[in-house]
Scaffold this motif. Structure first.
Motif, mmCIF file in Angstrom:
data_model
loop_
_atom_site.group_PDB
_atom_site.id
_atom_site.type_symbol
_atom_site.label_atom_id
_atom_site.label_comp_id
_atom_site.label_asym_id
_atom_site.label_seq_id
_atom_site.Cartn_x
_atom_site.Cartn_y
_atom_site.Cartn_z
ATOM 1 N N THR A 1 5.235 -69.720 -133.837
ATOM 2 C CA THR A 1 6.534 -70.222 -134.257
ATOM 3 C C THR A 1 6.404 -70.949 -135.589
ATOM 4 O O THR A 1 5.324 -71.026 -136.169
ATOM 5 C CB THR A 1 7.152 -71.147 -133.189
ATOM 6 N N ALA A 2 7.518 -71.461 -136.079
ATOM 7 C CA ALA A 2 7.511 -72.217 -137.325
ATOM 8 C C ALA A 2 8.316 -73.492 -137.134
ATOM 9 O O ALA A 2 9.254 -73.528 -136.339
ATOM 10 C CB ALA A 2 8.124 -71.386 -138.450
ATOM 11 N N VAL A 3 7.935 -74.547 -137.853
ATOM 12 C CA VAL A 3 8.643 -75.821 -137.781
ATOM 13 C C VAL A 3 9.042 -76.208 -139.199
ATOM 14 O O VAL A 3 8.238 -76.101 -140.123
ATOM 15 C CB VAL A 3 7.748 -76.924 -137.171
ATOM 16 N N ASP A 4 10.287 -76.636 -139.359
ATOM 17 C CA ASP A 4 10.774 -77.060 -140.677
ATOM 18 C C ASP A 4 10.564 -78.570 -140.816
ATOM 19 O O ASP A 4 11.225 -79.345 -140.122
ATOM 20 C CB ASP A 4 12.262 -76.694 -140.794
ATOM 21 N N GLU B 1 5.920 -75.180 -141.543
ATOM 22 C CA GLU B 1 4.596 -75.041 -140.946
ATOM 23 C C GLU B 1 4.618 -73.941 -139.895
ATOM 24 O O GLU B 1 5.440 -73.951 -138.989
ATOM 25 C CB GLU B 1 4.214 -76.371 -140.292
ATOM 26 N N VAL C 1 2.893 -72.262 -136.713
ATOM 27 C CA VAL C 1 2.022 -72.721 -135.633
ATOM 28 C C VAL C 1 1.619 -71.514 -134.790
ATOM 29 O O VAL C 1 2.475 -70.758 -134.341
ATOM 30 C CB VAL C 1 2.750 -73.750 -134.738
ATOM 31 N N MET D 1 14.159 -68.914 -138.925
ATOM 32 C CA MET D 1 13.555 -69.894 -139.824
ATOM 33 C C MET D 1 13.398 -69.360 -141.242
ATOM 34 O O MET D 1 13.135 -70.120 -142.163
ATOM 35 C CB MET D 1 12.199 -70.308 -139.239
ATOM 36 N N TYR E 1 6.841 -75.399 -126.735
ATOM 37 C CA TYR E 1 6.179 -76.117 -127.820
ATOM 38 C C TYR E 1 7.153 -77.178 -128.298
ATOM 39 O O TYR E 1 8.253 -76.866 -128.751
ATOM 40 C CB TYR E 1 5.819 -75.156 -128.944
ATOM 41 N N VAL F 1 7.819 -80.657 -130.662
ATOM 42 C CA VAL F 1 7.360 -81.552 -131.720
ATOM 43 C C VAL F 1 8.178 -82.834 -131.608
ATOM 44 O O VAL F 1 9.409 -82.795 -131.569
ATOM 45 C CB VAL F 1 7.556 -80.921 -133.112
ATOM 46 N N TYR G 1 12.078 -83.212 -132.211
ATOM 47 C CA TYR G 1 12.292 -82.749 -133.588
ATOM 48 C C TYR G 1 12.438 -81.235 -133.615
ATOM 49 O O TYR G 1 13.211 -80.697 -134.394
ATOM 50 C CB TYR G 1 11.114 -83.186 -134.460
ATOM 51 N N ARG G 2 11.688 -80.577 -132.754
ATOM 52 C CA ARG G 2 11.755 -79.113 -132.697
ATOM 53 C C ARG G 2 11.260 -78.689 -131.328
ATOM 54 O O ARG G 2 10.284 -79.228 -130.823
ATOM 55 C CB ARG G 2 10.851 -78.533 -133.790
ATOM 56 N N HIS H 1 10.286 -75.077 -129.330
ATOM 57 C CA HIS H 1 10.198 -73.619 -129.347
ATOM 58 C C HIS H 1 9.859 -73.154 -127.950
ATOM 59 O O HIS H 1 9.029 -73.745 -127.278
ATOM 60 C CB HIS H 1 9.133 -73.131 -130.326
#
Lengths: 166, 365
Positions: A60-63, A69, A71, A117, B312, B314, B322-323, B325
């Protein structure tokens, strides 16, 4: 989830790849890598018999507002070990090598990450939107996302930037 | 030889045998399938985004709406991920109640699988029988938490309320009924010649293919890969119970069906052990009223009814994630659909959709 990848093996990888980094203070440190070396690192993680991370558990990706980023959570069925790999990407133009070149089953997850994203995966066989409409021009999971306004134009559903309230 | 021409047939999103709003673009040459492309997004609600603007406790009900026929398993996955992030220890009694609920829900979900599969194969009787028995489990959930499907019973730190004696007694009654129930199913359709002919040696997924597509759950085990997160990770109280992981050989539709039948028996075995050794004590850990997990991220996976469900999360140290997934098993499993359908007849596509068992609430998230 079994146990985390041993620190001495992380050190070995750090010696092998000059952009590899990890925070030794943490109990289960993620391995950071430059995006140019990501594909090589992943090949090593998958194909070296002493690592054999054969399963891409999650992708996945985090903003983080300054950067995006990626992951990756890898799992080795043989040794019951797991490791997290992270890559920092430029927020304005996020591009990274597609993992479908190593794990074919990441196809849909990468399409999802692209859709929500806006991360572009290079050498992906079929990089299209998967959840949002094809003519949608925003990436909803970005932190600065503003929902687009649906409108029907000539019998076709189209999406437009919201008109300001003033 | 008749001259044929390839054409594309749209199945769904409004089609009774695509199990929700899945659209499949089937490419046909006569009656033979050349390719099948799943198109999804019709049920996309943006749960990941919605969670970012809710507190951790408020996020739990969203997980019910992911895989809405096995809500308890989703609650469990999310709550365990938050507990991992915030470092909350769950009391033993709560762990046992969680296992009972999750396994009951697994059986109920397999009932939906069996019911819809038999219905798709033209035997509406099968559906009536499976749903009749599923109703018994939903009644149990009604006793324990007042909801039948979207339970929201497993909470961060434990469960919402203690398991009443009535619930434990009725669960025991249901477990005693399971062998009889399976026997009835076997008599009714497993032994049926037409059913077997439709299921055996159709839509084969080999071991290599299953691993390549990153499949999980009963679908990968039907192909003979020993991969069950309950056995591997031993999360919650699962390490304390003795159960087998049924494996298939060929990876055809029949194996995928039989795996689930066997899993019902194994789940019943787990529930029986949990009922026998149910510890006394609190059912909820001391969780702060305002939950602020420390900065960082956590990934936790559980064995959902359909496979490896991962969360997942955060945290930025505030009250809201915050996030988030969600790694949804049916979403990843759907990648195999094209391979499963290729070379089959159009009528077999329906069987393939049913045995891969996608749930659109989870696929679209």
């Amino acid at each position: 989830m079994g146990t985390y990848f041993e620190l001495d093996k992380l050190d070995l990888l750090k010696a092998q790849f000059d952009t590899a980094e990890y925070d030794a203070e943490q109990a289960e440190p993620a391995l950071y890598i430059g995006k140019e070396q990501l594909l090589d690192l992943m090949r090593v993680l998958r194909e070296t018999p002493t690592y054999s991370f054969d399963r891409m558990g999650m992708l996945t990706a985090v903003d983080y507002k300054d950067y995006i980023e990626m992951v990756y959570s890898l799992y080795s069925r043989r040794y019951d070990k797991w490791v997290t790999v992270k890559v920092k990407l430029d927020r304005d133009n996020p591009e990274v090598e597609s993992m479908t070149q190593i794990w074919e089953g990441t196809n849909f997850e990468e399409r999802e990450t692209y859709d929500l994203m806006g991360v572009k995966f290079l050498h992906h066989p079929d990089l299209r939107r998967i959840l949002m409409p094809d003519n949608y021009e925003a990436h909803p999971l970005r932190k600065d996302f503003v929902p687009l306004e649906p409108r029907i134009e000539g019998g076709v559903l189209t999406w437009h930037k919201q008109r300001s309230m003033s | 030889m008749a001259q044929t021409e390839k054409y594309v047939l749209n199945m769904g999103p409004q089609h009774p045998s695509t199990h929700g709003v899945l659209q499949v673009q089937v490419e046909l040459d006569g009656e033979n399938i050349v390719g099948a492309k799943p198109v999804m997004g019709y049920l996309h609600r943006g749960i990941e985004k919605l969670m970012e603007s809710r507190t951790y406790v408020q996020c739990v009900p969203f997980t019910d709406r992911l895989d809405y026929v096995s809500a308890m398993n989703n609650n469990l996955g999310f709550c365990m991920a938050v507990e991992k992030l915030a470092g909350i220890e769950v009391p033993e009694r709560a762990e046992y109640i969680r296992v009972i609920c999750a396994e009951l829900n697994r059986i109920a979900s397999h009932h939906v699988f069996i019911g819809s599969l038999t219905n798709d194969l033209g035997s509406a009787t099968g559906m009536i029988y499976a749903f009749r028995d599923r109703e018994k489990i939903l009644d149990l959930f009604n006793i324990i938490c007042g909801a039948r499907m979207t339970a929201h019973y497993i909470r961060i730190g434990g469960v919402a309320a203690d398991a009443q004696d009535e619930f434990l007694r009725d669960t025991q009654k249901f477990i005693d009924y399971v062998p009889e129930m399976l026997d009835e199913y076997n008599k009714l359709f497993s032994g049926n010649e037409i059913f077997q002919a439709r299921m055996k040696k159709t839509s084969i997924i080999t071991k290599e293919m299953a691993l390549k597509f990153g499949m999980s759950g009963p679908n990968i085990r039907a192909s003979g890969v020993d991969y069950d997160i309950r056995k591997i990770d031993k999360y919650g109280a699962y390490g304390k119970f003795d159960f087998d992981v049924p494996l298939g050989k060929r990876g055809d539709n029949w194996d995928r069906y039989m795996i689930r039948m066997k899993e019902i028996a194994e789940s019943a075995k787990i529930i029986q052990q949990a009922l026998d050794n149910m510890p006394e004590g609190p059912y909820m850990a001391k969780v702060p009223k305002v939950l602020r997990p420390p900065k960082g991220d956590a990934y936790h996976r559980v064995e959902n009814t359909r496979g490896e469900l991962g969360f997942y999360i955060v945290s930025d140290g505030s009250t809201k994630p915050y996030r988030v997934h969600i790694r949804r098993p049916s979403f990843v499993n759907l990648q195999a659909l094209d391979t499963m359908c290729k070379g089959m007849l159009l009528a077999d596509a329906v069987t393939a959709f049913a045995t891969i068992d996608p749930l659109m609430g989870e696929v679209d998230c």
